[in-house]
Design a protein around this motif. Structure first.
Motif, PDB file in Angstrom:
ATOM      1  N   MET A  34       0.844  -1.165   0.000  1.00  0.00           N
ATOM      2  CA  MET A  34       0.000   0.000   0.000  1.00  0.00           C
ATOM      3  C   MET A  34       0.896   1.237   0.000  1.00  0.00           C
ATOM      4  O   MET A  34       1.895   1.295   0.713  1.00  0.00           O
ATOM      5  CB  MET A  34      -0.897  -0.025   1.236  1.00  0.00           C
ATOM      6  CG  MET A  34      -1.900   1.086   1.249  1.00  0.00           C
ATOM      7  SD  MET A  34      -2.967   1.199   2.708  1.00  0.00           S
ATOM      8  CE  MET A  34      -3.858  -0.303   2.679  1.00  0.00           C
ATOM      9  N   SER A  35       0.522   2.213  -0.782  1.00  0.00           N
ATOM     10  CA  SER A  35       1.330   3.427  -0.897  1.00  0.00           C
ATOM     11  C   SER A  35       1.077   4.372   0.277  1.00  0.00           C
ATOM     12  O   SER A  35       0.077   4.249   1.003  1.00  0.00           O
ATOM     13  CB  SER A  35       1.003   4.143  -2.207  1.00  0.00           C
ATOM     14  OG  SER A  35      -0.297   4.687  -2.155  1.00  0.00           O
ATOM     15  N   LEU A  36       1.986   5.306   0.441  1.00  0.00           N
ATOM     16  CA  LEU A  36       1.885   6.295   1.514  1.00  0.00           C
ATOM     17  C   LEU A  36       0.584   7.090   1.404  1.00  0.00           C
ATOM     18  O   LEU A  36      -0.097   7.328   2.406  1.00  0.00           O
ATOM     19  CB  LEU A  36       3.088   7.240   1.462  1.00  0.00           C
ATOM     20  CG  LEU A  36       3.109   8.355   2.486  1.00  0.00           C
ATOM     21  CD1 LEU A  36       3.275   7.783   3.884  1.00  0.00           C
ATOM     22  CD2 LEU A  36       4.212   9.341   2.181  1.00  0.00           C
ATOM     23  N   GLU A  37       0.225   7.466   0.201  1.00  0.00           N
ATOM     24  CA  GLU A  37      -0.988   8.253  -0.006  1.00  0.00           C
ATOM     25  C   GLU A  37      -2.234   7.491   0.460  1.00  0.00           C
ATOM     26  O   GLU A  37      -3.109   8.061   1.122  1.00  0.00           O
ATOM     27  CB  GLU A  37      -1.125   8.644  -1.487  1.00  0.00           C
ATOM     28  CG  GLU A  37      -0.025   9.557  -1.984  1.00  0.00           C
ATOM     29  CD  GLU A  37       1.242   8.840  -2.430  1.00  0.00           C
ATOM     30  OE1 GLU A  37       2.182   9.531  -2.852  1.00  0.00           O
ATOM     31  OE2 GLU A  37       1.311   7.589  -2.345  1.00  0.00           O
ATOM     32  N   ARG A  38      -2.297   6.217   0.132  1.00  0.00           N
ATOM     33  CA  ARG A  38      -3.444   5.411   0.552  1.00  0.00           C
ATOM     34  C   ARG A  38      -3.433   5.165   2.056  1.00  0.00           C
ATOM     35  O   ARG A  38      -4.489   5.110   2.686  1.00  0.00           O
ATOM     36  CB  ARG A  38      -3.474   4.086  -0.195  1.00  0.00           C
ATOM     37  CG  ARG A  38      -3.894   4.279  -1.627  1.00  0.00           C
ATOM     38  CD  ARG A  38      -4.078   2.963  -2.314  1.00  0.00           C
ATOM     39  NE  ARG A  38      -4.991   3.184  -3.416  1.00  0.00           N
ATOM     40  CZ  ARG A  38      -5.764   2.266  -3.912  1.00  0.00           C
ATOM     41  NH1 ARG A  38      -5.743   1.047  -3.433  1.00  0.00           N
ATOM     42  NH2 ARG A  38      -6.561   2.545  -4.910  1.00  0.00           N
ATOM     43  N   CYS A  39      -2.259   5.026   2.629  1.00  0.00           N
ATOM     44  CA  CYS A  39      -2.145   4.851   4.081  1.00  0.00           C
ATOM     45  C   CYS A  39      -2.649   6.088   4.820  1.00  0.00           C
ATOM     46  O   CYS A  39      -3.320   5.971   5.848  1.00  0.00           O
ATOM     47  CB  CYS A  39      -0.705   4.565   4.475  1.00  0.00           C
ATOM     48  SG  CYS A  39      -0.156   2.907   4.086  1.00  0.00           S
ATOM     49  N   ALA A  97       4.804   6.957  -6.304  1.00  0.00           N
ATOM     50  CA  ALA A  97       5.854   7.186  -7.295  1.00  0.00           C
ATOM     51  C   ALA A  97       7.061   6.265  -7.044  1.00  0.00           C
ATOM     52  O   ALA A  97       7.635   5.716  -7.990  1.00  0.00           O
ATOM     53  CB  ALA A  97       6.293   8.648  -7.273  1.00  0.00           C
ATOM     54  N   GLU A  98       7.431   6.092  -5.787  1.00  0.00           N
ATOM     55  CA  GLU A  98       8.557   5.207  -5.467  1.00  0.00           C
ATOM     56  C   GLU A  98       8.225   3.761  -5.794  1.00  0.00           C
ATOM     57  O   GLU A  98       9.085   3.024  -6.272  1.00  0.00           O
ATOM     58  CB  GLU A  98       8.908   5.347  -3.982  1.00  0.00           C
ATOM     59  CG  GLU A  98       9.503   6.691  -3.625  1.00  0.00           C
ATOM     60  CD  GLU A  98       9.644   6.895  -2.139  1.00  0.00           C
ATOM     61  OE1 GLU A  98      10.474   7.750  -1.752  1.00  0.00           O
ATOM     62  OE2 GLU A  98       8.952   6.223  -1.348  1.00  0.00           O
ATOM     63  N   ILE A  99       6.998   3.361  -5.571  1.00  0.00           N
ATOM     64  CA  ILE A  99       6.582   1.993  -5.900  1.00  0.00           C
ATOM     65  C   ILE A  99       6.610   1.791  -7.409  1.00  0.00           C
ATOM     66  O   ILE A  99       7.071   0.748  -7.893  1.00  0.00           O
ATOM     67  CB  ILE A  99       5.184   1.704  -5.323  1.00  0.00           C
ATOM     68  CG1 ILE A  99       5.253   1.690  -3.788  1.00  0.00           C
ATOM     69  CG2 ILE A  99       4.629   0.385  -5.842  1.00  0.00           C
ATOM     70  CD1 ILE A  99       3.908   1.635  -3.097  1.00  0.00           C
ATOM     71  N   ALA A 100       6.155   2.799  -8.162  1.00  0.00           N
ATOM     72  CA  ALA A 100       6.136   2.686  -9.625  1.00  0.00           C
ATOM     73  C   ALA A 100       7.551   2.625 -10.188  1.00  0.00           C
ATOM     74  O   ALA A 100       7.813   1.874 -11.150  1.00  0.00           O
ATOM     75  CB  ALA A 100       5.389   3.869 -10.227  1.00  0.00           C
ATOM     76  N   LEU A 101       8.474   3.364  -9.609  1.00  0.00           N
ATOM     77  CA  LEU A 101       9.861   3.342 -10.091  1.00  0.00           C
ATOM     78  C   LEU A 101      10.537   2.005  -9.810  1.00  0.00           C
ATOM     79  O   LEU A 101      11.413   1.577 -10.550  1.00  0.00           O
ATOM     80  CB  LEU A 101      10.670   4.462  -9.430  1.00  0.00           C
ATOM     81  CG  LEU A 101      10.460   5.861  -9.999  1.00  0.00           C
ATOM     82  CD1 LEU A 101      11.246   6.884  -9.183  1.00  0.00           C
ATOM     83  CD2 LEU A 101      10.851   5.937 -11.450  1.00  0.00           C
ATOM     84  N   ALA A 102      10.124   1.355  -8.741  1.00  0.00           N
ATOM     85  CA  ALA A 102      10.731   0.064  -8.373  1.00  0.00           C
ATOM     86  C   ALA A 102      10.292  -1.071  -9.291  1.00  0.00           C
ATOM     87  O   ALA A 102      10.956  -2.104  -9.354  1.00  0.00           O
ATOM     88  CB  ALA A 102      10.381  -0.262  -6.930  1.00  0.00           C
TER      89      ALA A 102
END
Length: 70
Positions: A1-6, A64-69
């Motif tokens: 889960m991303s930071l934004e969703r958290c 964004a960090e998840i997408a880059l990974a």
């Protein structure tokens, strides 16, 4: 889960928790609801969110960090 969703999930949880506490424990817990709502409102304009800082230090990545990974 991303930071934004958290952040969204945490904000929703805190609002629901404060409503339950207001009804069952003390009407003064309504101030927790006010605080959470005001914090969400100001963070929409300023980008400053204390919960996001804490979650970031816990290692939760932004979308964004998840997408880059990937």
């Amino acid at each position: 889960m991303s930071l934004e969703r958290c952040i969204i999930a945490f904000g929703g949880f805190m609002v629901l928790l404060s409503v339950v506490l207001t009804v069952t424990v003390s009407p003064y817990f309504v101030w927790l609801t006010v605080f959470v709502g005001a914090n969400l409102f100001q963070s929409a304009f300023t980008g400053f969110c204390p919960a996001a800082i804490v979650m970031k230090k816990m290692g939760i990545k932004t979308a964004a960090e998840i997408a880059l990974a990937k």
